[in-house]
Motif scaffolding. Structure first.
Motif, PDB file in Angstrom:
ATOM      1  N   LEU A 208       0.825  -1.205   0.000  1.00 12.16           N
ATOM      2  CA  LEU A 208       0.000   0.000   0.000  1.00 12.16           C
ATOM      3  C   LEU A 208       0.861   1.258   0.000  1.00 12.16           C
ATOM      4  N   GLY A 209       1.981   1.226   0.747  1.00  8.86           N
ATOM      5  CA  GLY A 209       2.885   2.372   0.756  1.00  8.86           C
ATOM      6  C   GLY A 209       3.478   2.637  -0.613  1.00  8.86           C
ATOM      7  N   ALA A 210       3.836   1.550  -1.322  1.00  8.23           N
ATOM      8  CA  ALA A 210       4.384   1.704  -2.672  1.00  8.23           C
ATOM      9  C   ALA A 210       3.328   2.261  -3.629  1.00  8.23           C
TER      10      ALA A 210
ATOM     11  N   VAL B 144       9.883   5.490  -4.686  1.00  8.44           N
ATOM     12  CA  VAL B 144       9.969   6.858  -5.193  1.00  8.44           C
ATOM     13  C   VAL B 144       8.683   7.180  -5.944  1.00  8.44           C
ATOM     14  N   GLY B 145       7.980   8.229  -5.501  1.00  7.68           N
ATOM     15  CA  GLY B 145       6.737   8.632  -6.133  1.00  7.68           C
ATOM     16  C   GLY B 145       6.945   9.631  -7.252  1.00  7.68           C
ATOM     17  N   HIS B 146       5.860  10.322  -7.603  1.00 12.11           N
ATOM     18  CA  HIS B 146       5.903  11.271  -8.713  1.00 12.11           C
ATOM     19  C   HIS B 146       5.502  12.687  -8.275  1.00 12.11           C
ATOM     20  N   GLY B 147       5.784  13.009  -7.022  1.00 14.39           N
ATOM     21  CA  GLY B 147       5.503  14.356  -6.537  1.00 14.39           C
ATOM     22  C   GLY B 147       4.033  14.641  -6.342  1.00 14.39           C
ATOM     23  N   GLY B 148       3.304  13.669  -5.779  1.00 16.68           N
ATOM     24  CA  GLY B 148       1.865  13.836  -5.632  1.00 16.68           C
ATOM     25  C   GLY B 148       1.449  14.819  -4.554  1.00 16.68           C
ATOM     26  N   ILE B 149       2.336  15.144  -3.605  1.00 20.30           N
ATOM     27  CA  ILE B 149       1.992  16.068  -2.517  1.00 20.30           C
ATOM     28  C   ILE B 149       2.681  17.398  -2.769  1.00 20.30           C
ATOM     29  N   ALA B 150       1.878  18.433  -3.015  1.00 22.85           N
ATOM     30  CA  ALA B 150       2.449  19.749  -3.316  1.00 22.85           C
ATOM     31  C   ALA B 150       2.778  20.539  -2.053  1.00 22.85           C
ATOM     32  N   GLU B 151       2.148  20.210  -0.948  1.00 22.34           N
ATOM     33  CA  GLU B 151       2.343  20.973   0.290  1.00 22.34           C
ATOM     34  C   GLU B 151       3.748  20.756   0.844  1.00 22.34           C
ATOM     35  N   THR B 152       4.366  21.848   1.304  1.00 19.02           N
ATOM     36  CA  THR B 152       5.712  21.787   1.879  1.00 19.02           C
ATOM     37  C   THR B 152       5.666  21.218   3.294  1.00 19.02           C
TER      38      THR B 152
END
Length: 223
Positions: A39-41, A95-103
């Protein structure tokens, strides 16, 4: 002469000796850990939203049998009731694809911040250490993007990063009566993320350390 009635051999009698189906078997902690890792992946790859990941992870923790675990992954990858354990020496990074924009903001003022174990490194982080320290262990972390940036503001404080061997570390900090040190990272391996460190270090320090032994990915030797 009275004929004796036949003995009852109906379903209630035979069910006591019939083995339970595989999905009814009890799930172990290792089985739950494997589903949680899957699920984490999927979350890191953007196939699950944050809410979906949290909801399914809660169900994993409460699962008692394989029948409870299998539905949680059927729309991600096939999951056998008793998946085989695969041993590989290939480095593994989530390694994801930058799904979270919040800093992700971490502040240590006359105090400390510590993160370790399995956690998610967002594509952008902001770290402030003023007369305090920030200790981040990335060796078992998931990375939100192929390139993650950490902007540091250290004033009479320090930031220590423990990283898995094989990732690329790029320092772009401005050091005023301070310094940034990177060591024991080793050569980059395929699939590894890049960590970019930016910001200002004033009367402080940033230390980035890889494991002393050259073992890549999760499970690398602790320094």
């Amino acid at each position: 002469m009275t004929t004796p009635e036949p003995t009852d051999v109906g379903p209630s009698a035979t069910s006591q000796t019939a083995p339970p189906p595989a999905v009814a078997l009890r799930a172990s902690d290792a089985d739950r850990d494997q589903v949680a890792a899957l699920l984490g992946a999927a979350y890191a790859e953007g196939r699950l939203t944050s809410e979906e990941h949290d909801e399914r992870l809660a169900q994993v923790l409460g699962a008692r049998t394989f029948a409870d675990l299998i539905p949680l992954t059927t729309d991600l990858v096939p999951l056998d009731p008793r998946p085989a354990t695969v041993t590989s020496t290939t480095p593994q990074f989530v390694v994801g694809h930058g799904g979270i924009a919040e800093t992700d903001r971490m502040v240590a003022v006359f105090g400390g911040v510590e993160r370790k174990g399995r956690w998610r490194v967002r594509s952008k982080s902001q770290i402030t250490a003023v007369f305090g320290g920030v200790d981040l262990d990335l060796r078992e972390a998931d990375f939100d993007a192929p390139v993650v940036e950490m902007t540091v503001a250290a004033c009479f404080g320090g930031v220590e990063l423990k990283v898995p061997a094989g990732i690329t570390v790029r320092s772009e900090t401005v050091n005023i009566f301070g310094g940034t040190e990177v060591k024991n990272v080793g050569e980059r391996v395929e699939g590894a993320p890049t960590l970019v460190i930016k910001g200002t270090v004033f009367f402080g320090g940033v230390s980035v350390k890889g494991p002393r032994q050259r073992m890549f990915g999760r499970g690398a030797a602790r320094s």
